[in-house]
Design a protein around this motif. Structure first.
Motif, PDB file in Angstrom:
ATOM      1  N   LEU A 196       0.833  -1.211   0.000  1.00 17.11           N
ATOM      2  CA  LEU A 196       0.000   0.000   0.000  1.00 17.11           C
ATOM      3  C   LEU A 196       0.863   1.255   0.000  1.00 17.11           C
ATOM      4  CD1 LEU A 196      -2.777  -1.084   2.534  1.00 17.11           C
ATOM      5  CD2 LEU A 196      -3.026  -0.751   0.059  1.00 17.11           C
ATOM      6  N   LEU A 197       1.918   1.215   0.837  1.00 16.49           N
ATOM      7  CA  LEU A 197       2.799   2.379   0.899  1.00 16.49           C
ATOM      8  C   LEU A 197       3.536   2.596  -0.417  1.00 16.49           C
ATOM      9  CD1 LEU A 197       4.305   2.029   4.479  1.00 16.49           C
ATOM     10  CD2 LEU A 197       3.056   4.013   3.576  1.00 16.49           C
ATOM     11  N   ALA A 198       3.996   1.489  -1.007  1.00 14.22           N
ATOM     12  CA  ALA A 198       4.723   1.597  -2.283  1.00 14.22           C
ATOM     13  C   ALA A 198       3.828   2.257  -3.331  1.00 14.22           C
ATOM     14  CB  ALA A 198       5.174   0.220  -2.751  1.00 14.22           C
ATOM     15  N   ASP A 199       2.565   1.824  -3.381  1.00 14.18           N
ATOM     16  CA  ASP A 199       1.622   2.410  -4.339  1.00 14.18           C
ATOM     17  C   ASP A 199       1.429   3.896  -4.041  1.00 14.18           C
ATOM     18  OD1 ASP A 199       1.394  -0.052  -5.417  1.00 14.18           O
ATOM     19  OD2 ASP A 199      -0.641  -0.466  -4.694  1.00 14.18           O
ATOM     20  N   ALA A 200       1.342   4.198  -2.740  1.00 10.14           N
ATOM     21  CA  ALA A 200       1.071   5.586  -2.356  1.00 10.14           C
ATOM     22  C   ALA A 200       2.207   6.518  -2.757  1.00 10.14           C
ATOM     23  CB  ALA A 200       0.821   5.673  -0.847  1.00 10.14           C
ATOM     24  N   ILE A 201       3.448   6.029  -2.656  1.00 14.42           N
ATOM     25  CA  ILE A 201       4.572   6.925  -2.971  1.00 14.42           C
ATOM     26  C   ILE A 201       5.121   6.689  -4.371  1.00 14.42           C
ATOM     27  CG2 ILE A 201       5.242   7.149  -0.534  1.00 14.42           C
ATOM     28  CD1 ILE A 201       7.601   5.261  -1.158  1.00 14.42           C
ATOM     29  N   GLY A 202       4.496   5.768  -5.096  1.00 14.31           N
ATOM     30  CA  GLY A 202       4.936   5.523  -6.464  1.00 14.31           C
ATOM     31  C   GLY A 202       6.209   4.714  -6.574  1.00 14.31           C
ATOM     32  N   ALA A 203       6.487   3.916  -5.555  1.00 14.83           N
ATOM     33  CA  ALA A 203       7.660   3.027  -5.621  1.00 14.83           C
ATOM     34  C   ALA A 203       7.221   1.717  -6.281  1.00 14.83           C
ATOM     35  CB  ALA A 203       8.202   2.767  -4.228  1.00 14.83           C
ATOM     36  N   PRO A 204       8.105   1.065  -7.016  1.00 13.49           N
ATOM     37  CA  PRO A 204       7.704  -0.181  -7.678  1.00 13.49           C
ATOM     38  C   PRO A 204       7.389  -1.266  -6.637  1.00 13.49           C
ATOM     39  CG  PRO A 204      10.073   0.205  -7.931  1.00 13.49           C
ATOM     40  CD  PRO A 204       9.497   1.429  -7.297  1.00 13.49           C
ATOM     41  N   ARG A 205       6.349  -2.035  -6.900  1.00 14.95           N
ATOM     42  CA  ARG A 205       5.974  -3.108  -5.968  1.00 14.95           C
ATOM     43  C   ARG A 205       7.087  -4.133  -5.816  1.00 14.95           C
ATOM     44  NH1 ARG A 205      -0.375  -4.816  -6.180  1.00 14.95           N
ATOM     45  NH2 ARG A 205      -1.203  -2.784  -5.584  1.00 14.95           N
ATOM     46  N   SER A 206       7.940  -4.220  -6.838  1.00 17.25           N
ATOM     47  CA  SER A 206       9.036  -5.189  -6.765  1.00 17.25           C
ATOM     48  C   SER A 206       9.990  -4.862  -5.609  1.00 17.25           C
ATOM     49  CB  SER A 206       9.823  -5.189  -8.074  1.00 17.25           C
ATOM     50  OG  SER A 206      10.325  -3.882  -8.328  1.00 17.25           O
ATOM     51  N   ARG A 207       9.937  -3.621  -5.150  1.00 14.42           N
ATOM     52  CA  ARG A 207      10.797  -3.231  -4.030  1.00 14.42           C
ATOM     53  C   ARG A 207      10.356  -3.893  -2.726  1.00 14.42           C
ATOM     54  NH1 ARG A 207      15.371  -2.295  -2.856  1.00 14.42           N
ATOM     55  NH2 ARG A 207      15.204  -0.625  -1.345  1.00 14.42           N
ATOM     56  N   VAL A 208       9.070  -4.246  -2.637  1.00 17.45           N
ATOM     57  CA  VAL A 208       8.535  -4.706  -1.357  1.00 17.45           C
ATOM     58  C   VAL A 208       9.291  -5.926  -0.833  1.00 17.45           C
ATOM     59  CG1 VAL A 208       6.504  -5.712  -0.223  1.00 17.45           C
ATOM     60  CG2 VAL A 208       6.263  -3.665  -1.652  1.00 17.45           C
ATOM     61  N   ASP A 209       9.456  -6.930  -1.706  1.00 17.93           N
ATOM     62  CA  ASP A 209      10.159  -8.122  -1.227  1.00 17.93           C
ATOM     63  C   ASP A 209      11.625  -7.831  -0.938  1.00 17.93           C
ATOM     64  OD1 ASP A 209       8.078  -9.891  -0.956  1.00 17.93           O
ATOM     65  OD2 ASP A 209       8.136 -10.495  -3.070  1.00 17.93           O
ATOM     66  N   GLU A 210      12.184  -6.910  -1.702  1.00 16.78           N
ATOM     67  CA  GLU A 210      13.586  -6.543  -1.454  1.00 16.78           C
ATOM     68  C   GLU A 210      13.758  -5.900  -0.083  1.00 16.78           C
ATOM     69  OE1 GLU A 210      14.346  -5.609  -6.200  1.00 16.78           O
ATOM     70  OE2 GLU A 210      14.757  -4.029  -4.738  1.00 16.78           O
ATOM     71  N   VAL A 211      12.860  -4.974   0.245  1.00 15.56           N
ATOM     72  CA  VAL A 211      13.042  -4.270   1.528  1.00 15.56           C
ATOM     73  C   VAL A 211      12.695  -5.185   2.713  1.00 15.56           C
ATOM     74  CG1 VAL A 211      12.677  -2.001   0.493  1.00 15.56           C
ATOM     75  CG2 VAL A 211      10.755  -3.150   1.606  1.00 15.56           C
ATOM     76  N   LEU A 212      11.788  -6.119   2.482  1.00 17.18           N
ATOM     77  CA  LEU A 212      11.509  -7.101   3.541  1.00 17.18           C
ATOM     78  C   LEU A 212      12.771  -7.905   3.818  1.00 17.18           C
ATOM     79  CD1 LEU A 212       7.953  -8.257   2.441  1.00 17.18           C
ATOM     80  CD2 LEU A 212       8.528  -7.220   4.661  1.00 17.18           C
ATOM     81  N   ASP A 213      13.445  -8.256   2.742  1.00 16.16           N
ATOM     82  CA  ASP A 213      14.685  -9.011   2.883  1.00 16.16           C
ATOM     83  C   ASP A 213      15.765  -8.180   3.574  1.00 16.16           C
ATOM     84  OD1 ASP A 213      16.343 -11.308   2.357  1.00 16.16           O
ATOM     85  OD2 ASP A 213      17.371 -10.032   0.884  1.00 16.16           O
ATOM     86  N   GLU A 214      15.870  -6.917   3.151  1.00 13.45           N
ATOM     87  CA  GLU A 214      16.899  -6.030   3.725  1.00 13.45           C
ATOM     88  C   GLU A 214      16.717  -5.835   5.228  1.00 13.45           C
ATOM     89  OE1 GLU A 214      18.428  -2.440   1.227  1.00 13.45           O
ATOM     90  OE2 GLU A 214      16.416  -2.883   0.506  1.00 13.45           O
ATOM     91  N   THR A 215      15.478  -5.928   5.698  1.00 12.60           N
ATOM     92  CA  THR A 215      15.236  -5.718   7.117  1.00 12.60           C
ATOM     93  C   THR A 215      14.985  -7.038   7.856  1.00 12.60           C
ATOM     94  OG1 THR A 215      12.924  -5.270   6.527  1.00 12.60           O
ATOM     95  CG2 THR A 215      14.347  -3.369   6.892  1.00 12.60           C
TER      96      THR A 215
END
Ligand SMILES: Nc1ncnc2c1ncn2[C@@H]1O[C@H](COP(=O)(O)OP(=O)(O)O)[C@@H](O)[C@H]1O
Ligand SMILES: [Mg+2]
Length: 352
Positions: free
Chosen positions: A106-125
């Motif tokens: 939801l946040l990615a959509d709100a700020i216009g970040a690609p959804r593909s980032r979601v799994d990456e940032v989950l991994d990073e944290t």
């Protein structure tokens, strides 16, 4: 990315007007945060950390002074650089009933970040395993890491975390530290504030220590600890005889429970040698570092005991054991090549 400055402030000043008059929050603050690595922004409660961060992010205006992020003067040129900055100043609003992943989508959509980032940032944290669980089931440490994950969606070069370990238990603090280390190891710059030095000391590459809105010390953790009294703890049979032998050799020795404390950066080999000569065998030899915590307390205590108005501390500068130098703490950037893109970068802040 060449060595450079991620955050710079010069003579930054901010006062608040309140019923009790003017409250000086930040006084002539010169901050240098090198790019890459974790920078601890340290000071007791009320010393001006949040105020400084809010000024850097354009949330409040300074009275005077200058600031820059990656060489872009802010707030004037903030729009050009804000895309490279992720910050947690207040807890973001997340949906308790949604999973961590869903919240991030939801946040990615709100700020216009690609959804593909979601799994990456989950991994990073380190949240991949729990990404499908409800946010409400997360520990405080996980919630804070999800907040960090949210700031990572747009792949910022600079992360600013204001007291991210507040309210966390030791396990949570450890998780956040590990996350910050990882982000720095990826080449990002992490600016993290804390009033508890021990929470940041282990992970910080460089630190700035402030008290009542002023810079008290800055540099690498090793620089700030400097040549402060280091000691070696010695476990030895017949400690009294051992103390006499070491004392006779000119070392500073004092008892420390059943041990001896040899102060002033003594060489361990010399201690073992001196004692062995007396037929005394060492069973423990532990270096005792002058912790950043004690340096922090020393620096901030002198400062907190001063005048309450915050504008003119009565303690002379000489009272600080290590008055800060104007030079930036990190490895100096090579002159020339990296300057082409931002010619104004070096024009402020005077000689360095
Ligand atoms: N909105 C405000 N109005 C008036 N005074 C404030 C405000 N915010 C902070 N202060 C004061 O400014 C000083 C610095 O506060 P702050 O930046 O929050 O410190 P820190 O984050 O290091 O705890 C404190 O004395 C605080 O009481
Ligand atoms: Mg604060």
């Amino acid at each position: 990315m060449p060595a450079d400055v991620a955050v710079e402030t010069r003579a930054l000043r901010k006062t608040y007007s309140s019923l009790k008059g003017r409250q000086v929050a930040v006084v002539g603050l010169d901050l240098d945060v090198p790019t890459g690595g974790v920078h601890g922004f340290l000071g007791p409660n009320g010393s001006g950390k949040t105020t400084t961060i809010r000024m850097l992010l354009g949330l409040i205006r300074p009275d005077s002074g200058s600031m820059s992020l990656f060489g872009h003067e802010v707030p004037k040129r903030l729009p050009e650089v804000i895309g490279r900055v992720g910050a947690i100043v207040e807890s973001p609003k997340l949906f308790p009933a949604f999973s961590g992943r869903r919240n991030l989508v939801l946040l990615a959509d709100a700020i216009g970040a690609p959804r593909s980032r979601v799994d990456e940032v989950l991994d990073e944290t380190g949240l991949t395993d729990r990404a499908g669980d409800r946010y409400s089931s997360y520990s405080l440490g996980m919630k804070q890491r999800l907040a960090i994950a949210a700031t990572l969606l747009k792949s910022p070069d600079l992360l600013i975390f204001d007291e991210p370990t507040n309210g966390l238990d030791p396990a949570g603090i450890h998780e956040i530290r590990r996350t910050m280390r990882r982000l720095a190891d990826e080449g990002r710059t992490v600016l993290v504030s804390s009033h508890i030095l021990a929470e940041v000391e282990q992970v910080a590459d460089t630190v700035s220590i402030i008290g009542r809105g002023r810079l008290l010390a800055s540099g690498t953790v090793a620089d700030v600890i400097g040549d402060r009294t280091a000691a070696v703890r010695v476990g030895v049979a017949e400690p009294e005889r051992a103390a006499a032998a070491l004392h006779a050799a000119g070392l500073q020795v004092r008892p420390d429970g059943a041990h001896l404390l040899v102060e002033g950066e003594p060489a361990a080999a010399r201690i073992t040698y001196l004692l062995a000569q007396q037929g005394l065998w060492v069973h423990e030899l532990t270096p005792v570092r002058a912790g950043l915590e004690s340096v922090f307390l020393e620096l901030t205590r002198a400062d907190t005991l001063g005048a309450p108005d915050g504008a003119s501390p009565s303690a002379p500068d000489g009272a600080s054991p290590q008055p800060h130098a104007p030079a930036p703490p990190a490895a100096p950037s090579p002159p020339g090549p990296d300057d082409g893109t931002t010619p104004s970068r070096r024009t402020r802040g005077g000689a360095r």
